[in-house]
Scaffold this active site. Structure first.
Site, PDB file in Angstrom:
ATOM      1  N   LEU A  34      20.973   6.200 -45.200  1.00 55.46           N
ATOM      2  CA  LEU A  34      22.004   6.767 -44.340  1.00 55.46           C
ATOM      3  C   LEU A  34      21.531   6.870 -42.882  1.00 55.46           C
ATOM      4  O   LEU A  34      20.478   7.442 -42.611  1.00 55.46           O
ATOM      5  CB  LEU A  34      22.382   8.164 -44.856  1.00 55.46           C
ATOM      6  CG  LEU A  34      23.558   8.836 -44.157  1.00 55.46           C
ATOM      7  CD1 LEU A  34      24.844   8.080 -44.407  1.00 55.46           C
ATOM      8  CD2 LEU A  34      23.686  10.284 -44.607  1.00 55.46           C
ATOM      9  N   ASP A  35      22.304   6.342 -41.966  1.00 50.11           N
ATOM     10  CA  ASP A  35      22.025   6.407 -40.518  1.00 50.11           C
ATOM     11  C   ASP A  35      20.735   5.703 -40.120  1.00 50.11           C
ATOM     12  O   ASP A  35      20.215   5.920 -39.025  1.00 50.11           O
ATOM     13  CB  ASP A  35      21.967   7.871 -40.015  1.00 50.11           C
ATOM     14  CG  ASP A  35      23.273   8.606 -40.229  1.00 50.11           C
ATOM     15  OD1 ASP A  35      24.293   7.943 -40.353  1.00 50.11           O
ATOM     16  OD2 ASP A  35      23.248   9.846 -40.270  1.00 50.11           O
ATOM     17  N   GLU A  36      20.206   4.852 -41.018  1.00 45.46           N
ATOM     18  CA  GLU A  36      18.945   4.166 -40.718  1.00 45.46           C
ATOM     19  C   GLU A  36      19.132   2.656 -40.557  1.00 45.46           C
ATOM     20  O   GLU A  36      18.164   1.930 -40.372  1.00 45.46           O
ATOM     21  CB  GLU A  36      17.910   4.427 -41.829  1.00 45.46           C
ATOM     22  CG  GLU A  36      17.458   5.861 -41.970  1.00 45.46           C
ATOM     23  CD  GLU A  36      16.476   6.291 -40.881  1.00 45.46           C
ATOM     24  OE1 GLU A  36      16.095   5.445 -40.034  1.00 45.46           O
ATOM     25  OE2 GLU A  36      16.108   7.479 -40.875  1.00 45.46           O
TER      26      GLU A  36
END
Lengths: 284, 284, 284, 284
Positions: free
Chosen positions: D227-229
């Protein structure tokens, strides 16, 4: 020190250009490090910058003109070859305001500007302490009223004597003559303290203040015979408000001037700029 | 809905101004929410914006002129009182380019613009679908060649009939006459698609492209009789390069135009702008 | 030299504050030059900065605490009075990277930073040439491994001896201890070479490069016991791309570091910053 | 409609690559419109994007894999060929916040986004009016608690049925599963409402407000299992101050979200993005 060669080309666009140049470089064992092209469809122009590691290159770079001649004439190219092992020799011209000079000298010392700075030319003695600190010869050559030709002749002789490649007008408060410009075509960089073409000419901060603009800017450009009309290299802006007095504009502007001038010098020294009509292509 | 009062003042600067205004508001039970002052030492001018919660205020705001008269005349103030419970009524003028109109309508619906939009005026029918989507009456009032006076008279009658407070020229491609301007002094906001004063007049993107600038901008300003010379409210810029064709400038510019126009409208509706000489103070 | 007084206040918000302060200043013949308030509705806090010309002020500023005591206690104010005729005395701490130091010293000489700089403290001798150029005493006080307490005690003694008001960590590569922080609460300014809270801790440029961010930044903040968690004063960013190697990030970052640190120092010296919870209010 | 072919390549860097590709294209009569290379010396990787006019190309683009196979395998290339005459088919996923959706649809209509948008998928019905306005089928497919697999299966079936090439999460407030991601590797673009890696996870504006940052940002990235990476495509920031309440951050942030998402979509559709490790190269 890096040992790279940089080839800059512009010519009419046609098929086979990339193949011809790629093939030429490959045949002579060039290890390409960067390559960038730009096609201008409106004017049918092809522009290219290619940089390669010269270590294993098949022939001496001094022979490049002879070897490249065939391709260059076939494609009707304007071209130049630059070498990272022959750093440009740069003269900084300065008057009283020294912030751009100081910024350039510090960046040079930090290794940001791959060049030699064999001399500083000034029409005021104020900046001498900086020259002394950095151990750079400092020449005070004021332009006497009505004697611009004589004054510039001395300056040009000095530049010639020191094999200067690039002249930086670092807030140098003299208009240089067409004769001077002709001696360094697209090799004189000036910084104008406005977001050109707004506030061309004198006292741009005063006029920006009076107009009530919400951003002020600075512009670096090559010097041509038309004052403030040369090809723009870089521009930047900073926000101002009603709280900013005229002095605040001058102060904020100094940081913009340093930024746009130092970037222009850096890009020129990296051989990333092609002048093209009245504009620049800055390969990144 | 908020129930606040906003007082905007400018007057010659002198001692006691803050105390007098603070005392007046305190005496009448104002709960100050925001207060901002600006002193211009060069012109000896004092400018102030103060906003208070009107809920517990001691008298009806309709009586403000009478109550404030003493202070106002003693200090030689120009002043106006605005009320958040009386939202401005805004007319958007549009031609073919609809991006600024669409942006304003969306922001209005999102609650970003505290106003009513009772009508859209156009000299082309193209934008009607947006008016229909948002349920806003759409009036096509083209200006016939040679009949500007008649055309504008119709427009002004319509604005009067709808009690319009503020006119937004959202890429409206007509120069408005001094008569029109006089009807809405400092209440007409225009967006110019350049970083003024660069590229005043027609086709600024074309001229920016030809000049080879490295940043393009947009400017929102109040309309005065001098084209593109009115007090600047907001400006912004975006970076361009040799890779950007003229169409790319137009496309990037649209985002700047939306940004500077919507901010100007928002600040006007928040009663944060004081026109002061040929400039604006935007209280933040 | 300017002769102004600056009063900074924070207290619970209530009616009458502006009137009380305005009346107090007017009664004592203050000529207000700037005044700015901020109301925080979420926490019901009132914050104010007011600056006045002290030339004709009714009493000696040394008596201000006694004279202001009544208002201050009635409204439960935290406050401080600063005087432009008593410039802050600033110590710059530096390690090997000297760009922030050099930038601050040049701005100081240019008149941008209204302060005295009686000493530079370093844990490496490299920056001494700059101290010599500007004629500022240079103290090499390295922190020996395992002997931070002793090292910092020497530093603190030196600061006390020179009546230092403000400590600037100009890329000083040592974590200062809680003891040191306690000696200069909200009077130590650090620059962190990332856009906090991204890349807290060591080697932020390396981690930014590895993450592939499209902007890099720098942050100036007051130092507290929590590393990189102190109240942020200023932040800025610069665009990077895949063409930027790690070294390019470091180079571009240096300009950001100089910018955010010098702005923070300037604003502190202008007494424009109020620390408020874990945040700053920077009055502009 | 343009009729161009775009070839994207990455492979181990070695001599002769540019020559081989240039020769191949020239031999088959390609008229090169744009070419851009990038060499990553740290990882010895060569990356290239080349676009040519396909009108006079020597063979049908459907045969490209067979014709190019020799070069591709000799140089160990990962490559893909895109065609401007086969515009991508894009699905927009949306929840309640509709500003990114509305921005994308307007840009699509304006001709800024060369793609087809055959459907909008939502887990709330709120945005339906926009779908209706633009005449795009609108599918409400909420993800029931505990039934993500079933919900996503329906979504994936719909995407497959409509031959979707690219999924845009336009402030879609659901985490998509690894199964979903695996169906569209590097073909799902999300916008995160912070300057990643600052404020990863939920409620980034609240946390930015609490931290007292001076700039807020937004980030568009390809979605991966972390997530969000995922690889960052674009980021931008806007300045905030103590005057901005949390609601102001949300409002200012919306403009950043629209900007970074629309640029990412545009660049993807122009086939200008190469994912490379955990990063993107965005050819400009």
């Amino acid at each position: 020190m890096k040992n790279t060669a940089i080839l800059l080309i512009d010519c009419p666009d046609r098929k086979g250009l990339v193949a011809a140049i790629g093939e030429f470089l490959y045949k002579h064992n060039a290890n390409i490090l960067h390559a960038d092209q730009h096609q201008d469809p409106a004017n049918n122009v092809f522009l290219m910058r290619v940089e390669w590691d010269a270590t294993d290159f098949a022939f001496d770079l001094a022979d490049f003109p002879r070897e490249f001649e065939g391709i260059a004439s076939r494609y009707n190219m304007r071209w130049r070859l630059e070498r990272s092992d022959r750093p440009h020799r740069l003269a900084v011209f300065v008057s009283k305001y020294d912030h751009c000079l100081v910024d350039l000298l510090y960046r040079h010392q930090s290794g940001e500007l791959p060049c030699e700075i064999p001399l500083i030319v000034a029409n005021h003695p104020d900046a001498e302490k900086w020259a002394a600190f950095y151990g750079i010869p400092f020449h005070v050559l004021p332009i006497e009223p009505g004697k611009k030709a004589e004054g510039e002749a001395k300056q040009l002789a000095l530049l010639k004597q020191h094999n200067i490649d690039l002249v930086i007008l670092a807030r140098y408060m003299q208009v240089v003559s067409p004769t001077f410009v002709a001696a360094y075509p697209h090799r004189i960089i000036n910084v104008h303290h406005s977001f050109l073409p707004a506030f061309i000419g004198a006292k741009p901060y005063h006029r920006a203040f009076d107009r009530g603009v919400k951003l002020i800017g600075a512009t670096s450009h090559y010097v041509t015979d038309d004052l403030d009309e040369g090809p723009i290299i870089e521009q930047d802006v900073v926000r101002v408000s009603h709280r900013d007095a005229l002095d605040d504009l001058l102060e904020k502007g100094r940081d913009m001037e340093k930024a746009v001038l130092s970037r222009a010098v850096r890009w020129h020294l990296d051989h990333r700029i092609l002048v093209y009509g009245h504009k620049t292509v800055v390969f990144d």
